[in-house]
Design an enzyme around this catalytic site. Structure first.
Site, PDB file in Angstrom:
ATOM      1  N   ASN A  62       2.086 -10.680  -3.071  1.00 32.46           N
ATOM      2  CA  ASN A  62       0.954 -10.568  -3.993  1.00 32.46           C
ATOM      3  C   ASN A  62       1.250 -11.089  -5.394  1.00 32.46           C
ATOM      4  O   ASN A  62       0.346 -11.578  -6.067  1.00 32.46           O
ATOM      5  CB  ASN A  62       0.538  -9.080  -4.061  1.00 32.46           C
ATOM      6  CG  ASN A  62      -0.325  -8.787  -5.265  1.00 32.46           C
ATOM      7  OD1 ASN A  62      -1.487  -9.177  -5.323  1.00 32.46           O
ATOM      8  ND2 ASN A  62       0.251  -8.114  -6.265  1.00 32.46           N
TER       9      ASN A  62
ATOM     10  N   SER B 117      -6.347 -17.339  -3.285  1.00 28.66           N
ATOM     11  CA  SER B 117      -7.443 -17.149  -4.245  1.00 28.66           C
ATOM     12  C   SER B 117      -8.624 -17.981  -3.784  1.00 28.66           C
ATOM     13  O   SER B 117      -8.440 -19.042  -3.162  1.00 28.66           O
ATOM     14  CB  SER B 117      -7.002 -17.632  -5.634  1.00 28.66           C
ATOM     15  OG  SER B 117      -8.120 -17.682  -6.506  1.00 28.66           O
TER      16      SER B 117
ATOM     17  N   TYR C 146      -2.676 -23.792 -11.089  1.00 29.56           N
ATOM     18  CA  TYR C 146      -2.918 -22.548 -10.327  1.00 29.56           C
ATOM     19  C   TYR C 146      -3.681 -22.791  -9.022  1.00 29.56           C
ATOM     20  O   TYR C 146      -3.225 -22.359  -7.953  1.00 29.56           O
ATOM     21  CB  TYR C 146      -3.636 -21.529 -11.221  1.00 29.56           C
ATOM     22  CG  TYR C 146      -4.012 -20.249 -10.525  1.00 29.56           C
ATOM     23  CD1 TYR C 146      -3.067 -19.240 -10.309  1.00 29.56           C
ATOM     24  CD2 TYR C 146      -5.318 -20.021 -10.061  1.00 29.56           C
ATOM     25  CE1 TYR C 146      -3.408 -18.060  -9.661  1.00 29.56           C
ATOM     26  CE2 TYR C 146      -5.663 -18.848  -9.424  1.00 29.56           C
ATOM     27  CZ  TYR C 146      -4.718 -17.867  -9.222  1.00 29.56           C
ATOM     28  OH  TYR C 146      -5.061 -16.699  -8.573  1.00 29.56           O
TER      29      TYR C 146
ATOM     30  N   ALA D 137      -3.930 -25.410  -7.190  1.00 22.70           N
ATOM     31  CA  ALA D 137      -3.072 -26.156  -6.261  1.00 22.70           C
ATOM     32  C   ALA D 137      -2.009 -25.246  -5.657  1.00 22.70           C
ATOM     33  O   ALA D 137      -1.659 -25.383  -4.472  1.00 22.70           O
ATOM     34  CB  ALA D 137      -2.416 -27.338  -6.983  1.00 22.70           C
TER      35      ALA D 137
ATOM     36  N   LYS E  60      -2.367 -22.132  -4.978  1.00 22.08           N
ATOM     37  CA  LYS E  60      -2.995 -21.257  -3.981  1.00 22.08           C
ATOM     38  C   LYS E  60      -3.353 -22.045  -2.713  1.00 22.08           C
ATOM     39  O   LYS E  60      -3.301 -21.503  -1.607  1.00 22.08           O
ATOM     40  CB  LYS E  60      -4.216 -20.556  -4.591  1.00 22.08           C
ATOM     41  CG  LYS E  60      -3.837 -19.565  -5.703  1.00 22.08           C
ATOM     42  CD  LYS E  60      -2.866 -18.490  -5.218  1.00 22.08           C
ATOM     43  CE  LYS E  60      -2.619 -17.394  -6.236  1.00 22.08           C
ATOM     44  NZ  LYS E  60      -1.751 -16.315  -5.734  1.00 22.08           N
TER      45      LYS E  60
ATOM     46  N   ILE F  50     -11.980 -10.641  -9.461  1.00 17.76           N
ATOM     47  CA  ILE F  50     -11.610  -9.229  -9.341  1.00 17.76           C
ATOM     48  C   ILE F  50     -11.137  -8.733 -10.707  1.00 17.76           C
ATOM     49  O   ILE F  50     -10.266  -9.351 -11.336  1.00 17.76           O
ATOM     50  CB  ILE F  50     -10.458  -9.028  -8.323  1.00 17.76           C
ATOM     51  CG1 ILE F  50     -10.718  -9.789  -7.014  1.00 17.76           C
ATOM     52  CG2 ILE F  50     -10.216  -7.550  -8.080  1.00 17.76           C
ATOM     53  CD1 ILE F  50     -11.896  -9.346  -6.206  1.00 17.76           C
TER      54      ILE F  50
HETATM   55  N1  LIG Z   1      -7.608 -10.696 -10.227  1.00 20.95           N
HETATM   56  C1  LIG Z   1      -8.243 -11.715  -9.690  1.00 20.95           C
HETATM   57  O1  LIG Z   1      -9.420 -11.988  -9.995  1.00 20.95           O
HETATM   58  C2  LIG Z   1      -7.550 -12.583  -8.682  1.00 20.95           C
HETATM   59  C3  LIG Z   1      -8.320 -13.573  -8.045  1.00 20.95           C
HETATM   60  C4  LIG Z   1      -7.702 -14.396  -7.110  1.00 20.95           C
HETATM   61  C5  LIG Z   1      -6.368 -14.226  -6.803  1.00 20.95           C
HETATM   62  N2  LIG Z   1      -5.654 -13.272  -7.455  1.00 20.95           N
HETATM   63  C6  LIG Z   1      -4.238 -13.156  -7.100  1.00 20.95           C
HETATM   64  O2  LIG Z   1      -3.924 -11.805  -6.863  1.00 20.95           O
HETATM   65  C7  LIG Z   1      -2.570 -11.540  -7.223  1.00 20.95           C
HETATM   66  C8  LIG Z   1      -2.505 -10.347  -8.160  1.00 20.95           C
HETATM   67  O3  LIG Z   1      -3.334 -10.609  -9.272  1.00 20.95           O
HETATM   68  P1  LIG Z   1      -3.684  -9.480 -10.360  1.00 20.95           P
HETATM   69  O4  LIG Z   1      -5.016  -9.832 -10.918  1.00 20.95           O
HETATM   70  O5  LIG Z   1      -3.438  -8.130  -9.798  1.00 20.95           O
HETATM   71  O6  LIG Z   1      -2.572  -9.823 -11.456  1.00 20.95           O
HETATM   72  P2  LIG Z   1      -1.876  -8.877 -12.553  1.00 20.95           P
HETATM   73  O7  LIG Z   1      -1.418  -9.795 -13.633  1.00 20.95           O
HETATM   74  O8  LIG Z   1      -2.778  -7.730 -12.922  1.00 20.95           O
HETATM   75  O9  LIG Z   1      -0.609  -8.276 -11.787  1.00 20.95           O
HETATM   76  C9  LIG Z   1       0.417  -9.118 -11.318  1.00 20.95           C
HETATM   77  C10 LIG Z   1       1.698  -8.325 -11.177  1.00 20.95           C
HETATM   78  O10 LIG Z   1       2.698  -9.249 -10.704  1.00 20.95           O
HETATM   79  C11 LIG Z   1       3.895  -9.082 -11.474  1.00 20.95           C
HETATM   80  N3  LIG Z   1       4.650 -10.340 -11.495  1.00 20.95           N
HETATM   81  C12 LIG Z   1       4.338 -11.477 -12.168  1.00 20.95           C
HETATM   82  N4  LIG Z   1       5.290 -12.402 -12.002  1.00 20.95           N
HETATM   83  C13 LIG Z   1       6.232 -11.844 -11.195  1.00 20.95           C
HETATM   84  C14 LIG Z   1       7.467 -12.313 -10.689  1.00 20.95           C
HETATM   85  N5  LIG Z   1       7.941 -13.534 -10.995  1.00 20.95           N
HETATM   86  N6  LIG Z   1       8.176 -11.490  -9.877  1.00 20.95           N
HETATM   87  C15 LIG Z   1       7.725 -10.254  -9.581  1.00 20.95           C
HETATM   88  N7  LIG Z   1       6.556  -9.753 -10.066  1.00 20.95           N
HETATM   89  C16 LIG Z   1       5.827 -10.544 -10.861  1.00 20.95           C
HETATM   90  C17 LIG Z   1       3.398  -8.682 -12.843  1.00 20.95           C
HETATM   91  O11 LIG Z   1       4.416  -8.044 -13.609  1.00 20.95           O
HETATM   92  C18 LIG Z   1       2.221  -7.769 -12.505  1.00 20.95           C
HETATM   93  O12 LIG Z   1       2.629  -6.426 -12.335  1.00 20.95           O
HETATM   94  C19 LIG Z   1      -2.031 -12.857  -7.822  1.00 20.95           C
HETATM   95  O13 LIG Z   1      -1.350 -13.582  -6.835  1.00 20.95           O
HETATM   96  C20 LIG Z   1      -3.298 -13.583  -8.224  1.00 20.95           C
HETATM   97  O14 LIG Z   1      -3.129 -14.978  -8.257  1.00 20.95           O
HETATM   98  C21 LIG Z   1      -6.211 -12.458  -8.378  1.00 20.95           C
END
Ligand SMILES: NC(=O)c1ccc[n+]([C@@H]2O[C@H](COP(=O)([O-])OP(=O)(O)OC[C@H]3O[C@@H](n4cnc5c(N)ncnc54)[C@H](O)[C@@H]3O)[C@@H](O)[C@H]2O)c1
Length: 241
Positions: free
Chosen positions: A78, A130, A143, A145, A147, A176
């Site tokens: 994740n 994503s 980003y 690319a 995903k 989200i």
């Molecule tokens: N929130 C959205 O709208 C959304 C939409 C599409 C995809 N995503 C994907 O969902 C996933 C989570 O997103 P989110 O919104 O919860 O993000 P967020 O920033 O709220 O949380 C991400 C977590 O990952 C940790 N992290 C970051 N880099 C890291 C690393 N190198 N090693 C270990 N941990 C690491 C951070 O410390 C954080 O706790 C991501 O892959 C994101 O691309 C999110």
């Protein structure tokens, strides 16, 4: 009966924390991995799980983590990052960091935890893609690319690991509201953004955690190599005529 173990990267906040809470409620022992030690510890405290600090882009550190963790039946890749710049102006440092975490981090964690699944006779890997993998918008560098690459890795790993009874799928979240994206929804931008979603609402981390629960559990026992978009319909196409 011994609990099954779920390893979740980026479990310290946002979607990862919601996944940790849901999988703990489903009966998993949850290994909460994050680069932020306080955040990992807090989620682990909330779910009665095990915190581990690791930067998933560091292959050696991830392989050390794999050796420390004793079991893994479910792996949720994740952790992911993004940065807001045009693709044309993206610097080497910005582009490499996002590729290293989102794409290579997913590979390193899969390499590190597959041996546990093989020993257990199978498992489920859930990669977080994503809706942006295919529904591009400008201004977020590499980003999208990364995903698209995560979805490709998902299919290749599904082919390679199917004979080991390891299923590999991806989830594609849409808009989200998470800790990482909350600033995008301040003021009345929440309503504005909701208007761009066919279902006319943005999603919550729980919407994603519900589908992780399905892909982690026995109800999806014959599902592999698939990408499931959880995005209120965004990826279905344009709403404009
Ligand atoms: N929130 C959205 O709208 C959304 C939409 C599409 C995809 N995503 C994907 O969902 C996933 C989570 O997103 P989110 O919104 O919860 O993000 P967020 O920033 O709220 O949380 C991400 C977590 O990952 C940790 N992290 C970051 N880099 C890291 C690393 N190198 N090693 C270990 N941990 C690491 C951070 O410390 C954080 O706790 C991501 O892959 C994101 O691309 C999110």
């Amino acid at each position: 009966m011994t609990k099954k173990t779920a390893v979740i990267t980026g479990a310290g906040q946002g979607l990862g924390r919601a996944m940790a809470m849901r999988l703990a409620a489903d009966g998993f022992h949850v290994v909460c991995v994050d680069v932020n030690s306080d955040a990992a510890a807090e989620t682990a405290r909330m779910v009665g799980g095990e915190p581990h600090v690791c930067d998933i882009s560091n292959r050696d550190a991830v392989h050390d983590l794999g050796a420390k963790v004793t079991a893994c039946d479910v792996l949720v890749n994740n952790a992911g990052i993004w940065s807001f710049e045009s693709l044309l102006e993206s610097t080497e440092e910005q582009a490499e960091r996002v590729i290293h975490v989102n794409v290579l981090g997913t590979m390193w964690c899969t390499q590190a935890f597959v041996p546990h699944m093989r020993r257990a006779g199978g498992g489920s890997i859930i990669n977080v893609s994503s809706a942006a993998a295919w529904t591009q918008s400008p201004g977020i560098g590499v980003y999208p690319a990364t995903k698209t690459a995560v979805e490709s890795l998902t299919k290749t790993f599904a082919l390679e690991l199917g004979p080991d009874n390891i299923r590999v799928n991806a989830i594609g979240p849409g808009l989200i509201v998470s800790d990482g994206t909350a600033a995008n929804y301040e003021g009345n931008r929440m309503n504005e953004r909701a208007q761009g979603v066919p279902m006319r609402r943005v999603g919550s981390p729980v919407d994603i955690a519900n589908v992780v629960s399905f892909l982690a559990g026995p109800d999806s026992s014959y599902v592999s190599g698939q990408v499931m978009y959880v995005d209120g319909g965004i990826s279905a196409g344009t709403q404009k005529r």
